[in-house]
Design an enzyme around this catalytic site. Sequence first.
Site, PDB file in Angstrom:
ATOM      1  N   ASN A 125     -23.935  11.546 -21.613  1.00  0.00           N
ATOM      2  CA  ASN A 125     -24.735  12.373 -20.316  1.00  0.00           C
ATOM      3  C   ASN A 125     -24.550  12.122 -19.828  1.00  0.00           C
ATOM      4  O   ASN A 125     -25.624  12.846 -19.406  1.00  0.00           O
ATOM      5  CB  ASN A 125     -26.187  11.853 -20.918  1.00  0.00           C
TER       6      ASN A 125
ATOM      7  N   TYR B 279     -20.417  21.914  -9.725  1.00  0.00           N
ATOM      8  CA  TYR B 279     -21.152  21.370 -10.701  1.00  0.00           C
ATOM      9  C   TYR B 279     -20.180  22.349 -12.315  1.00  0.00           C
ATOM     10  O   TYR B 279     -19.943  21.754 -13.005  1.00  0.00           O
ATOM     11  CB  TYR B 279     -21.965  21.579 -10.853  1.00  0.00           C
TER      12      TYR B 279
END
Length: 252
Positions: free
Chosen positions: A94, A159
């Site tokens: 995560n 990203y």
Amino acid sequence: MAFESGLQGKVAIVTGGSRGIGRAIVELLASQGCDVTFFYRGNAGAANEVVAAVAGLGGKATAMQVDVADSAACIAAVEQVADRCERIDILVNNAGIVRDNLTAAMEDDEISSVLNTNVGGVFNMVRPVIPFMMSQRSGRIVNLSSVAGSKAGRGQANYAASKGAVDAITRALAVELAPRKILVNAVAPGVIETDMSQQVRDLADDQVKSRILLKRYGQASDIAQAVAFLVSDMASYVTGQVLYVDGGFKMD
């Protein structure tokens, strides 16, 4: 038909587990009977809050300070978990960071830090974990991706690249590990009400919501539930998939 998660007694590692989506995942897996070890990079106070919250509900969670961009630290931490728990059943990758900027103005560090954490961190975790799962001939790996991997916004080239890579890694690992009964999937959140998305929500709240079919932001619990499904017995025939949990983001 009764639905059983099959998570009681499983050993899980969750990276980036002290806040937001990571915290929700840790708390939900612990509530289902998992022995959860979560990694955090620097906020010890937040990590301690998670441990206390889980313990208060009768669950079990252990915090370890680990930077997933540091491969040696990841190897050492995984070995500690395996020594203590004698197995590793679940890995949830995560941990992730955002460094948005227009590509022409993007600094070297804004590229390298995002790729080293978001992509390198996945490699740094799966490499030491896989041998334990292979010896057990069982395991579940869930990588946190993003809608940005396929529907990137302005200023998100670094990203978006990192999350597109996470999707590709997920599919490749699913192929590699299926013979050993290890399932690998990804969850791709949309805009979730967390600290990471605060800037986007502050700058363009109405515009962002207008692109979501459900006209609201998601909650960390929405993502945690998807992760819990993928690591449970209910998803025993699911591998190599990217599950979008985004409220219908940019579909209209």
